[in-house]
Scaffold this active site. Structure first.
Site, PDB file in Angstrom:
ATOM      1  N   ALA A   1      13.693   4.636  77.344  1.00 60.66           N
ATOM      2  CA  ALA A   1      13.020   4.607  78.635  1.00 60.66           C
ATOM      3  C   ALA A   1      14.044   4.940  79.715  1.00 60.66           C
ATOM      4  CB  ALA A   1      12.409   3.234  78.867  1.00 60.66           C
TER       5      ALA A   1
ATOM      6  N   GLY B   1      13.349   3.170  73.496  1.00 62.40           N
ATOM      7  CA  GLY B   1      11.959   3.620  73.462  1.00 62.40           C
ATOM      8  C   GLY B   1      11.784   4.912  72.688  1.00 62.40           C
TER       9      GLY B   1
ATOM     10  N   GLU C   1      11.464   3.837  69.174  1.00 66.12           N
ATOM     11  CA  GLU C   1      10.141   3.190  69.039  1.00 66.12           C
ATOM     12  C   GLU C   1       9.015   4.226  69.015  1.00 66.12           C
ATOM     13  OE1 GLU C   1      11.081   0.727  72.430  1.00 66.12           O
ATOM     14  OE2 GLU C   1      10.820  -1.082  71.224  1.00 66.12           O
TER      15      GLU C   1
ATOM     16  N   GLU D   1      18.988  -1.656  73.507  1.00 64.19           N
ATOM     17  CA  GLU D   1      18.542  -2.380  74.700  1.00 64.19           C
ATOM     18  C   GLU D   1      19.394  -3.609  74.997  1.00 64.19           C
ATOM     19  OE1 GLU D   1      16.587  -1.209  72.295  1.00 64.19           O
ATOM     20  OE2 GLU D   1      14.721  -0.407  73.085  1.00 64.19           O
TER      21      GLU D   1
HETATM   22  N1  DAK Z   1      17.583   6.813  81.035  1.00 59.21           N
HETATM   23  C1  DAK Z   1      17.942   7.627  82.063  1.00 59.21           C
HETATM   24  N2  DAK Z   1      18.878   8.585  81.968  1.00 59.21           N
HETATM   25  C2  DAK Z   1      19.496   8.743  80.778  1.00 59.21           C
HETATM   26  C3  DAK Z   1      19.170   7.945  79.642  1.00 59.21           C
HETATM   27  C4  DAK Z   1      18.141   6.953  79.815  1.00 59.21           C
HETATM   28  N3  DAK Z   1      17.724   6.144  78.804  1.00 59.21           N
HETATM   29  N4  DAK Z   1      19.952   8.321  78.632  1.00 59.21           N
HETATM   30  C5  DAK Z   1      20.729   9.339  79.092  1.00 59.21           C
HETATM   31  N5  DAK Z   1      20.447   9.597  80.387  1.00 59.21           N
HETATM   32  C6  DAK Z   1      21.069  10.621  81.263  1.00 59.21           C
HETATM   33  C7  DAK Z   1      22.488  10.209  81.651  1.00 59.21           C
HETATM   34  O1  DAK Z   1      22.460   9.288  82.727  1.00 59.21           O
HETATM   35  C8  DAK Z   1      23.080  11.546  82.013  1.00 59.21           C
HETATM   36  O2  DAK Z   1      22.639  11.895  83.293  1.00 59.21           O
HETATM   37  P1  DAK Z   1      23.640  12.586  84.372  1.00 59.21           P
HETATM   38  O3  DAK Z   1      24.802  11.667  84.489  1.00 59.21           O
HETATM   39  O4  DAK Z   1      23.985  13.919  83.747  1.00 59.21           O
HETATM   40  O5  DAK Z   1      22.800  12.701  85.598  1.00 59.21           O
HETATM   41  C9  DAK Z   1      22.436  12.486  81.011  1.00 59.21           C
HETATM   42  O6  DAK Z   1      21.246  11.823  80.555  1.00 59.21           O
HETATM   43  C10 DAK Z   1      23.313  12.780  79.819  1.00 59.21           C
HETATM   44  O7  DAK Z   1      23.718  11.551  79.276  1.00 59.21           O
HETATM   45  P2  DAK Z   1      25.247  11.201  78.963  1.00 59.21           P
HETATM   46  O8  DAK Z   1      26.156  11.903  79.887  1.00 59.21           O
HETATM   47  O9  DAK Z   1      25.359   9.711  78.879  1.00 59.21           O
HETATM   48  O10 DAK Z   1      25.405  11.863  77.520  1.00 59.21           O
HETATM   49  P3  DAK Z   1      26.348  11.386  76.328  1.00 59.21           P
HETATM   50  O11 DAK Z   1      26.237  12.435  75.294  1.00 59.21           O
HETATM   51  O12 DAK Z   1      27.705  11.017  76.811  1.00 59.21           O
HETATM   52  O13 DAK Z   1      25.675  10.042  75.765  1.00 59.21           O
HETATM   53  C11 DAK Z   1      23.839   8.667  75.039  1.00 59.21           C
HETATM   54  C12 DAK Z   1      24.404  10.098  75.195  1.00 59.21           C
HETATM   55  C13 DAK Z   1      22.402   8.808  74.536  1.00 59.21           C
HETATM   56  C14 DAK Z   1      24.640   7.904  73.986  1.00 59.21           C
HETATM   57  C15 DAK Z   1      23.906   7.912  76.402  1.00 59.21           C
HETATM   58  O14 DAK Z   1      23.307   8.754  77.383  1.00 59.21           O
HETATM   59  C16 DAK Z   1      23.203   6.588  76.387  1.00 59.21           C
HETATM   60  O15 DAK Z   1      23.726   5.582  75.893  1.00 59.21           O
HETATM   61  N6  DAK Z   1      22.001   6.546  76.957  1.00 59.21           N
HETATM   62  C17 DAK Z   1      21.233   5.321  77.136  1.00 59.21           C
HETATM   63  C18 DAK Z   1      20.575   4.929  75.832  1.00 59.21           C
HETATM   64  C19 DAK Z   1      19.830   3.617  75.976  1.00 59.21           C
HETATM   65  O16 DAK Z   1      20.374   2.583  76.363  1.00 59.21           O
HETATM   66  N7  DAK Z   1      18.553   3.658  75.686  1.00 59.21           N
HETATM   67  C20 DAK Z   1      17.657   2.486  75.749  1.00 59.21           C
HETATM   68  C21 DAK Z   1      17.020   2.417  77.133  1.00 59.21           C
HETATM   69  S1  DAK Z   1      16.006   0.976  77.318  1.00 59.21           S
HETATM   70  C22 DAK Z   1       8.492  -0.836  76.929  1.00 59.21           C
HETATM   71  C23 DAK Z   1       8.649   0.308  76.175  1.00 59.21           C
HETATM   72  C24 DAK Z   1       9.872   0.865  76.002  1.00 59.21           C
HETATM   73  C25 DAK Z   1      10.997   0.314  76.580  1.00 59.21           C
HETATM   74  C26 DAK Z   1      10.834  -0.796  77.338  1.00 59.21           C
HETATM   75  C27 DAK Z   1       9.596  -1.374  77.528  1.00 59.21           C
HETATM   76  N8  DAK Z   1       7.209  -1.418  77.089  1.00 59.21           N
HETATM   77  C28 DAK Z   1       6.070  -0.909  76.278  1.00 59.21           C
HETATM   78  C29 DAK Z   1       7.032  -2.576  77.863  1.00 59.21           C
HETATM   79  C30 DAK Z   1      12.243   0.980  76.338  1.00 59.21           C
HETATM   80  C31 DAK Z   1      13.416   0.608  76.840  1.00 59.21           C
HETATM   81  C32 DAK Z   1      14.557   1.461  76.583  1.00 59.21           C
HETATM   82  O17 DAK Z   1      14.496   2.458  75.931  1.00 59.21           O
END
Ligand code: DAK
Length: 262
Positions: free
Chosen positions: A69, A113, A116, A136
């Site tokens: 997300a 997400g 998921e 998360e």
């Molecule tokens: N959200 C927003 N932007 C994201 C992102 C995300 N989840 N993941 C990556 N980006 C963006 C980065 O901010 C970056 O943007 P700029 O800086 O270029 O503007 C760009 O994508 C490239 O990312 P990186 O520079 O970080 O690229 P790397 O290759 O170095 O790293 C990475 C890739 C995937 C390992 C890293 O980006 C990362 O750790 N991303 C976050 C992954 C994460 O934590 N995902 C979980 C998010 S929480 C629900 C349903 C679903 C959910 C919740 C509730 N309900 C039904 C209630 C879900 C929650 C989640 O998914």
């Protein structure tokens, strides 16, 4: 609806084709937000309602199926924001209501997400660069779209618990070994392989395809005896279809079946 955050197309014969939905926020690694989920839900519903579509493939970019997300969009929400508006749930789980089989073709990151969403599809074909995870916990939250429930069912408690508590990612080889994905293919073959599977599904009779999907899904919802009874009744019901007559007659007479999806 004009889509901005997804791209859709179809492949295969007009009468029975596969639909391909590509998540398209490449700069954000396909991070999922409300607008994208609205478009995805709309496209899935439209393809599901189209009798000529026999299978749907959901895919992303080479680098990311979806990195979760959109964290920036969530960052300032409080409890009332997410609870009162039923954050994401409102438009998130539409994929669960789709009766047409949905294959996730995953390359790159499928995190949070994104993992998921892939697990909500009927099965996952992974490219050899795929990485799955529920990170998360690193953000001070837990999976919120079924990750704590579907991941243990797919890979068992030990791996699911470790991934949910540490945020560790699983590579494609481990994901296949653990049963999260049906198979791993070279990155440059991912769409060919997914399309091959989709068109094979399209070539089968639709009632038996939908019954098979319903029956396998039932394995995750109730008891074994209820599931077996559900399967038995669907099996028996299929003997009322023209496709059963056609499929068996074609086998006996050594010819290709021409299913009419009835
Ligand atoms: N959200 C927003 N932007 C994201 C992102 C995300 N989840 N993941 C990556 N980006 C963006 C980065 O901010 C970056 O943007 P700029 O800086 O270029 O503007 C760009 O994508 C490239 O990312 P990186 O520079 O970080 O690229 P790397 O290759 O170095 O790293 C990475 C890739 C995937 C390992 C890293 O980006 C990362 O750790 N991303 C976050 C992954 C994460 O934590 N995902 C979980 C998010 S929480 C629900 C349903 C679903 C959910 C919740 C509730 N309900 C039904 C209630 C879900 C929650 C989640 O998914």
């Amino acid at each position: 609806m004009n889509y901005e955050l997804i791209v859709t197309r179809t492949e295969g014969p007009d009468a029975r084709k596969a639909a391909i939905v590509t998540l398209n926020r490449p700069k954000q690694l396909n991070a999922l937000n409300d607008a994208l989920m609205d478009e995805l839900g709309h496209a899935l519903k439209a393809f599901d309602a189209d009798e000529a579509v026999g299978c749907i493939i959901l895919t992303g970019s080479e680098k990311a199926f979806a990195a979760g997300a959109d964290i920036g969009a969530m960052a300032n929400y409080g409890f009332a924001d997410v609870y009162n508006r039923d954050y994401i749930t409102r438009n998130w789980e539409q994929i669960r209501g789709v009766r047409t089989p949905v294959i996730a073709a995953v390359s790159g990151f499928a995190l949070g997400g994104g993992c998921e969403l892939a697990m909500m599809c009927d099965f996952i074909i992974a490219a050899d660069n795929a990485k799955f995870g529920q990170p998360e916990i690193k953000l001070g939250i837990i999976p919120g779209a079924g990750g704590t429930q579907r991941l243990p069912r797919a890979v068992g408690k030990a791996k699911a618990m470790e991934m949910a508590l540490t945020g560790r990612m699983m590579d494609a080889v481990e994901a296949e070994r653990a049963g999260l994905v049906s198979r791993v293919v070279p990155l440059d073959k991912l769409m060919d392989e997914a399309l091959g599977a989709a068109l094979t599904i399209c070539s089968h009779g639709q009632p038996s395809v939908m019954a098979a999907k319903e029956a396998v899904n039932r394995a995750f919802e109730g008891t074994l005896s209820d599931g077996v009874m559900f399967e038995r009744r669907l099996f028996q019901a299929l003997f009322a279809t023209e496709d059963q007559k056609e499929g068996m007659d074609a086998f006996v007479n050594k010819r290709k079946p021409a299913f009419r999806n009835r």
